[in-house]
Design a protein around this motif. Structure first.
Motif, PDB file in Angstrom:
ATOM      1  N   SER A  26      -3.140   0.664  -3.614  1.00 26.65           N
ATOM      2  CA  SER A  26      -2.636  -0.600  -3.095  1.00 26.65           C
ATOM      3  C   SER A  26      -2.583  -1.601  -4.236  1.00 26.65           C
ATOM      4  O   SER A  26      -3.233  -1.430  -5.269  1.00 26.65           O
ATOM      5  CB  SER A  26      -3.508  -1.127  -1.954  1.00 26.65           C
ATOM      6  OG  SER A  26      -4.814  -1.409  -2.414  1.00 26.65           O
TER       7      SER A  26
ATOM      8  N   ASP B  70      -5.449  -1.433  -7.435  1.00 26.35           N
ATOM      9  CA  ASP B  70      -6.780  -1.001  -7.036  1.00 26.35           C
ATOM     10  C   ASP B  70      -7.221   0.274  -7.779  1.00 26.35           C
ATOM     11  O   ASP B  70      -6.465   0.850  -8.579  1.00 26.35           O
ATOM     12  CB  ASP B  70      -6.867  -0.826  -5.518  1.00 26.35           C
ATOM     13  CG  ASP B  70      -6.143   0.419  -5.010  1.00 26.35           C
ATOM     14  OD1 ASP B  70      -5.425   1.077  -5.800  1.00 26.35           O
ATOM     15  OD2 ASP B  70      -6.290   0.737  -3.817  1.00 26.35           O
ATOM     16  N   LYS B  71      -8.439   0.696  -7.493  1.00 26.89           N
ATOM     17  CA  LYS B  71      -9.044   1.851  -8.156  1.00 26.89           C
ATOM     18  C   LYS B  71      -8.223   3.116  -7.942  1.00 26.89           C
ATOM     19  O   LYS B  71      -8.030   3.915  -8.877  1.00 26.89           O
ATOM     20  CB  LYS B  71     -10.462   2.042  -7.637  1.00 26.89           C
ATOM     21  CG  LYS B  71     -11.160   3.283  -8.160  1.00 26.89           C
ATOM     22  CD  LYS B  71     -12.554   3.427  -7.582  1.00 26.89           C
ATOM     23  CE  LYS B  71     -13.234   4.698  -8.068  1.00 26.89           C
ATOM     24  NZ  LYS B  71     -14.610   4.832  -7.520  1.00 26.89           N
TER      25      LYS B  71
ATOM     26  N   THR C 163       0.848  -1.192   0.000  1.00 29.00           N
ATOM     27  CA  THR C 163       0.000   0.000   0.000  1.00 29.00           C
ATOM     28  C   THR C 163       0.879   1.236   0.000  1.00 29.00           C
ATOM     29  O   THR C 163       1.966   1.238   0.601  1.00 29.00           O
ATOM     30  CB  THR C 163      -0.950   0.006   1.211  1.00 29.00           C
ATOM     31  OG1 THR C 163      -1.832   1.136   1.132  1.00 29.00           O
ATOM     32  CG2 THR C 163      -0.173   0.075   2.517  1.00 29.00           C
TER      33      THR C 163
ATOM     34  N   ARG D 188      -2.632  -7.104  -9.245  1.00 28.70           N
ATOM     35  CA  ARG D 188      -3.967  -6.528  -9.116  1.00 28.70           C
ATOM     36  C   ARG D 188      -3.822  -5.154  -8.487  1.00 28.70           C
ATOM     37  O   ARG D 188      -3.479  -5.017  -7.306  1.00 28.70           O
ATOM     38  CB  ARG D 188      -4.842  -7.418  -8.242  1.00 28.70           C
ATOM     39  CG  ARG D 188      -6.238  -6.872  -7.962  1.00 28.70           C
ATOM     40  CD  ARG D 188      -7.140  -6.919  -9.163  1.00 28.70           C
ATOM     41  NE  ARG D 188      -8.508  -6.511  -8.818  1.00 28.70           N
ATOM     42  CZ  ARG D 188      -9.500  -6.455  -9.706  1.00 28.70           C
ATOM     43  NH1 ARG D 188      -9.277  -6.801 -10.968  1.00 28.70           N
ATOM     44  NH2 ARG D 188     -10.701  -6.065  -9.337  1.00 28.70           N
TER      45      ARG D 188
ATOM     46  N   GLU E  63     -10.578   2.400 -12.643  1.00 22.42           N
ATOM     47  CA  GLU E  63     -11.102   1.299 -11.838  1.00 22.42           C
ATOM     48  C   GLU E  63      -9.992   0.272 -11.633  1.00 22.42           C
ATOM     49  O   GLU E  63      -8.979   0.289 -12.316  1.00 22.42           O
ATOM     50  CB  GLU E  63     -12.305   0.656 -12.533  1.00 22.42           C
ATOM     51  CG  GLU E  63     -13.497   1.582 -12.713  1.00 22.42           C
ATOM     52  CD  GLU E  63     -14.154   1.958 -11.398  1.00 22.42           C
ATOM     53  OE1 GLU E  63     -13.973   1.204 -10.409  1.00 22.42           O
ATOM     54  OE2 GLU E  63     -14.842   3.004 -11.342  1.00 22.42           O
ATOM     55  N   ALA E  64     -10.189  -0.618 -10.681  1.00 20.77           N
ATOM     56  CA  ALA E  64      -9.199  -1.653 -10.390  1.00 20.77           C
ATOM     57  C   ALA E  64      -9.007  -2.562 -11.599  1.00 20.77           C
ATOM     58  O   ALA E  64      -9.939  -2.776 -12.396  1.00 20.77           O
ATOM     59  CB  ALA E  64      -9.648  -2.467  -9.177  1.00 20.77           C
TER      60      ALA E  64
END
Length: 266
Positions: A157, A185-186, A148, A183, A210-211
């Protein structure tokens, strides 16, 4: 005593430029003794050339000097810091390592250097904190990492899942292909690839990120000159998430990176 290649098998690919520097340093083998791991340090010089997906952005090439240090509890690898937590070993071919990690991400985007970003607020790199788990086995090494952004610029993150297989070729060469799924995040996508209402112009529509899932495919080759010196070449291509490719700031579906480094271990 562990060979440099034995320790190099512990390396795992990551998403950021800071981690790219770490990849130069990870094969620096720390000597083992019955009483634990002795301290080890080294110096290196690397050249990294990367091509981001931003529209009309030129390839960026940097010369990167760095220092590394490792003992039983910590690793300092350029701008990266790792604190080693207790792990466990099932047998000689199945080991689990756990770490607290910190790293600086140099993903700054200067609007003055990229036409599509002109008139936008600068997106800064950041300091990331997180946890990491590694499973070393004889088939493919697996890493899990959650990070993060701690500085509060993006508030983003990411979760990384990496797979890496290492082959030794004679006594002097090592080849390690990898696949890493990230992955993001947004907040991360919106910060680096979004367009705010006051940044809209004829070439930039409003965009809210968006993520999404990025996929990196790479390979690292190492040549051991001797027990203290090595040369490393690392190549990677990242397929960007649809949520990033849809940004009006982007004109490519991939990013690429080439790194060449020399390391001397004391």
């Amino acid at each position: 005593m562990s060979s440099p290649f034995d320790v190099a098998k512990r390396s795992f690919a990551k998403h950021s430029l800071a981690a790219a520097i770490a990849l130069f340093c990870l094969p620096l083998a720390a000597q083992q003794s019955d009483g634990g791991q002795e301290s080890s340090w080294g110096l290196g010089l690397g050249v990294m050339s990367s091509q981001k997906a931003y529209t009309d952005m030129d390839r960026d090439t940097k010369v990167i000097p760095f220092i590394s240090y490792e003992n039983e509890y910590i690793e300092v690898l350029g701008p990266n810091l790792k604190y080693k937590l207790p792990g466990f070993e099932l047998n000689d071919s199945n080991k689990f390592n756990f770490n607290l990690v910190g790293e600086y991400d140099f993903s700054d985007n200067d609007p003055d250097e990229t036409p599509i970003l002109n008139g936008m607020e600068e997106r800064k790199g950041g300091f990331w904190l997180g946890t990491q788990a590694e499973w070393q086995n004889e088939f493919v090494n697996v890493s899990l990492e959650f990070l993060t952004e701690a500085a509060g610029d993006s508030d983003g993150s990411m979760f990384n899942l990496g797979f890496e297989r290492t082959w030794h070729i004679g006594d002097s060469y090592m080849l390690a292909p990898r696949v890493v799924f990230s992955r993001v995040d947004k907040n991360y996508v919106d910060y680096y690839y979004g367009v705010r209402a006051d940044e809209v112009n004829i070439d930039r529509a409003f965009y809210q990120g968006e993520a999404g899932l990025n996929t990196e495919v790479g390979v690292r080759g190492i040549y051991m000159i001797d027990q203290k010196q090595m040369i490393m070449l690392d190549l990677s291509v990242t397929s960007l998430a649809t949520e990033i490719k849809d940004s009006p700031l982007v004109d490519s579906s991939t990013q690429s990176r080439v790194m060449l480094g020399y390391i001397y271990r004391f």
